[in-house]
Design an enzyme around this catalytic site. Structure first.
Site, PDB file in Angstrom:
ATOM      1  N   TYR A 134       0.841  -1.209   0.000  1.00 15.81           N
ATOM      2  CA  TYR A 134       0.000   0.000   0.000  1.00 15.81           C
ATOM      3  C   TYR A 134       0.875   1.258   0.000  1.00 15.81           C
ATOM      4  O   TYR A 134       0.669   2.175  -0.802  1.00 15.81           O
ATOM      5  CB  TYR A 134      -0.916  -0.030   1.236  1.00 15.81           C
ATOM      6  CG  TYR A 134      -1.901   1.116   1.266  1.00 15.81           C
ATOM      7  CD1 TYR A 134      -2.988   1.137   0.402  1.00 15.81           C
ATOM      8  CD2 TYR A 134      -1.740   2.184   2.149  1.00 15.81           C
ATOM      9  CE1 TYR A 134      -3.897   2.188   0.411  1.00 15.81           C
ATOM     10  CE2 TYR A 134      -2.638   3.244   2.173  1.00 15.81           C
ATOM     11  CZ  TYR A 134      -3.721   3.226   1.297  1.00 15.81           C
ATOM     12  OH  TYR A 134      -4.603   4.281   1.305  1.00 15.81           O
ATOM     13  N   LYS A 172       1.117   4.088  -3.078  1.00 15.59           N
ATOM     14  CA  LYS A 172       0.738   5.496  -2.878  1.00 15.59           C
ATOM     15  C   LYS A 172       1.934   6.438  -3.103  1.00 15.59           C
ATOM     16  O   LYS A 172       1.744   7.558  -3.571  1.00 15.59           O
ATOM     17  CB  LYS A 172       0.124   5.679  -1.480  1.00 15.59           C
ATOM     18  CG  LYS A 172      -1.189   4.914  -1.297  1.00 15.59           C
ATOM     19  CD  LYS A 172      -2.251   5.372  -2.296  1.00 15.59           C
ATOM     20  CE  LYS A 172      -3.613   4.734  -2.065  1.00 15.59           C
ATOM     21  NZ  LYS A 172      -4.640   5.209  -2.997  1.00 15.59           N
TER      22      LYS A 172
HETATM   23  P1  NAP Z   1     -13.586   2.136   0.323  1.00 15.51           P
HETATM   24  O1  NAP Z   1     -14.612   2.686   1.251  1.00 15.51           O
HETATM   25  O2  NAP Z   1     -13.099   0.738   0.525  1.00 15.51           O
HETATM   26  O3  NAP Z   1     -14.143   2.274  -1.186  1.00 15.51           O
HETATM   27  C1  NAP Z   1     -13.354   1.802  -2.246  1.00 15.51           C
HETATM   28  C2  NAP Z   1     -14.073   2.069  -3.552  1.00 15.51           C
HETATM   29  O4  NAP Z   1     -13.219   1.622  -4.621  1.00 15.51           O
HETATM   30  C3  NAP Z   1     -15.385   1.332  -3.693  1.00 15.51           C
HETATM   31  O5  NAP Z   1     -16.312   2.164  -4.347  1.00 15.51           O
HETATM   32  C4  NAP Z   1     -15.012   0.148  -4.604  1.00 15.51           C
HETATM   33  O6  NAP Z   1     -16.095  -0.262  -5.421  1.00 15.51           O
HETATM   34  C5  NAP Z   1     -13.954   0.773  -5.471  1.00 15.51           C
HETATM   35  N1  NAP Z   1     -13.018  -0.171  -6.102  1.00 15.51           N
HETATM   36  C6  NAP Z   1     -12.126  -1.008  -5.493  1.00 15.51           C
HETATM   37  N2  NAP Z   1     -11.412  -1.674  -6.401  1.00 15.51           N
HETATM   38  C7  NAP Z   1     -11.864  -1.255  -7.610  1.00 15.51           C
HETATM   39  C8  NAP Z   1     -11.509  -1.580  -8.945  1.00 15.51           C
HETATM   40  N3  NAP Z   1     -10.555  -2.468  -9.205  1.00 15.51           N
HETATM   41  N4  NAP Z   1     -12.180  -0.976  -9.958  1.00 15.51           N
HETATM   42  C9  NAP Z   1     -13.151  -0.074  -9.701  1.00 15.51           C
HETATM   43  N5  NAP Z   1     -13.520   0.286  -8.451  1.00 15.51           N
HETATM   44  C10 NAP Z   1     -12.881  -0.316  -7.429  1.00 15.51           C
HETATM   45  O7  NAP Z   1     -12.275   3.057   0.329  1.00 15.51           O
HETATM   46  P2  NAP Z   1     -12.088   4.582   0.785  1.00 15.51           P
HETATM   47  O8  NAP Z   1     -11.713   4.616   2.213  1.00 15.51           O
HETATM   48  O9  NAP Z   1     -13.229   5.381   0.309  1.00 15.51           O
HETATM   49  O10 NAP Z   1     -10.746   4.951  -0.017  1.00 15.51           O
HETATM   50  C11 NAP Z   1     -10.797   5.605  -1.276  1.00 15.51           C
HETATM   51  C12 NAP Z   1      -9.371   5.967  -1.696  1.00 15.51           C
HETATM   52  O11 NAP Z   1      -8.775   6.798  -0.702  1.00 15.51           O
HETATM   53  C13 NAP Z   1      -8.429   4.776  -1.865  1.00 15.51           C
HETATM   54  O12 NAP Z   1      -7.561   5.003  -2.950  1.00 15.51           O
HETATM   55  C14 NAP Z   1      -7.656   4.768  -0.567  1.00 15.51           C
HETATM   56  O13 NAP Z   1      -6.390   4.172  -0.694  1.00 15.51           O
HETATM   57  C15 NAP Z   1      -7.532   6.250  -0.288  1.00 15.51           C
HETATM   58  N6  NAP Z   1      -7.291   6.542   1.117  1.00 15.51           N
HETATM   59  C16 NAP Z   1      -8.189   6.187   2.068  1.00 15.51           C
HETATM   60  C17 NAP Z   1      -7.903   6.459   3.407  1.00 15.51           C
HETATM   61  C18 NAP Z   1      -8.866   6.092   4.506  1.00 15.51           C
HETATM   62  O14 NAP Z   1      -8.469   6.215   5.673  1.00 15.51           O
HETATM   63  N7  NAP Z   1     -10.079   5.679   4.225  1.00 15.51           N
HETATM   64  C19 NAP Z   1      -6.706   7.074   3.749  1.00 15.51           C
HETATM   65  C20 NAP Z   1      -5.812   7.427   2.754  1.00 15.51           C
HETATM   66  C21 NAP Z   1      -6.111   7.157   1.436  1.00 15.51           C
HETATM   67  P3  NAP Z   1     -17.076  -1.519  -5.010  1.00 15.51           P
HETATM   68  O15 NAP Z   1     -17.250  -1.451  -3.541  1.00 15.51           O
HETATM   69  O16 NAP Z   1     -18.333  -1.258  -5.780  1.00 15.51           O
HETATM   70  O17 NAP Z   1     -16.359  -2.736  -5.459  1.00 15.51           O
END
Ligand code: NAP
Length: 250
Positions: free
Chosen positions: A157, A161
């Site tokens: 991860y 990033k």
């Molecule tokens: P999340 O709640 O797990 O949602 C992930 C989303 O990505 C879902 O809509 C999922 O769709 C979609 N997805 C996953 N794999 C995919 C693929 N191969 N093709 C198309 N869609 C895909 O994650 P989140 O927390 O919102 O995170 C969003 C982004 O922010 C990520 O890049 C993550 O690394 C980054 N981020 C998050 C955090 C945090 O603390 N949450 C911190 C830093 C960075 P389905 O569910 O429909 O499959």
């Protein structure tokens, strides 16, 4: 300020979490939206309905954006249904609660593909459309893990990033002559399904207590995305906005 009226935005991984938050925030500022997702069709449909109820045009595209054929089809869909693309948000991402001792090559490749290769592919197809339009905005979700270290050993991860940050700095230079800006957002810990999937309750508590402003919300990240997508950010490129509550001050 930050009016997105008349703009078309494509957000990957927008059925839930941060992507959904960005889609709704963009729609509230006047943008028409295409959301991409992979598994959660019902959730994606609800996001589309919510955007339409705001009076905006919205549609959804199911598909794994790590697969170039799907990406090609998705951009053809955007072009056919919406005619243009002003904003791409590379948001789709995953992680796994594993450190290097538990991690297989398949684990490494899966996370690198879904976090970094997706952003490469979508940026490539978006920049082709944006170059023709002589304007565009690309915003990618990085993470503080790509700036420092992943706190619980998730090395794939962190590497993916860091890759986003390096890629976007280079794309910013490539995009500038075509009026395309390319920026990153580096969230800290934002409470979503992702947080629950990747961390134990004890780890979330440890994080909550160690971050000066506590855990973040999707709206905190969406606000930074609205700014980067707006005309007001026309002179910002190759930059990273930290949305981390003070968890990594550098
Ligand atoms: P999340 O709640 O797990 O949602 C992930 C989303 O990505 C879902 O809509 C999922 O769709 C979609 N997805 C996953 N794999 C995919 C693929 N191969 N093709 C198309 N869609 C895909 O994650 P989140 O927390 O919102 O995170 C969003 C982004 O922010 C990520 O890049 C993550 O690394 C980054 N981020 C998050 C955090 C945090 O603390 N949450 C911190 C830093 C960075 P389905 O569910 O429909 O499959």
């Amino acid at each position: 300020m930050f009016d997105l009226t008349g703009k078309v935005a494509l957000i990957t991984g927008a059925s839930r979490g941060i992507g959904k938050g960005i889609a709704l925030a963009f729609a509230k500022q006047g943008a028409d939206i295409v959301i991409n997702y992979l598994h959660h069709t019902e959730e994606a449909s609800r996001v589309v309905e919510e955007i339409r109820s705001l009076g905006r045009n919205a549609d959804m595209f199911m598909g794994d954006v790590a697969d170039e054929n799907n990406v090609k089809e998705m951009f053809a869909f955007v072009k056919k249904e919406f005619g243009r693309l002003d904003i791409l948000v590379n948001n789709a991402g995953i992680s796994q609660a594993k450190d290097i001792f538990e991690m297989s090559l398949a684990d490494w490749e899966r996370v690198m593909n879904i976090n970094l290769t997706t952003a490469f592919l979508c940026s490539k197809y978006a920049m082709e459309m944006m170059k023709e339009q002589n304007s565009g905005r690309i915003i990618s979700l990085a993470s503080q893990a790509g700036q420092r270290e992943a706190l619980f050993g998730h090395v794939h991860y962190a590497a993916s990033k860091s890759g986003i940050l390096a890629m976007n700095k280079t794309l910013a230079r490539t995009g500038a002559p075509h009026n395309i800006t390319v920026n990153s957002i580096a969230p800290g810990v934002i409470f979503t399904d992702f947080t629950k999937a990747v961390h134990t309750d004890e780890e979330v508590e440890e994080l909550r207590n160690s971050i000066p402003l506590g855990l973040g919300k999707v709206e905190d990240v969406a606000a930074a995305a609205v700014y980067l997508a707006s005309d007001e950010a026309r002179y910002v490129t190759g930059a990273t906005i930290d949305v981390n509550g003070g968890s990594y001050i550098h």
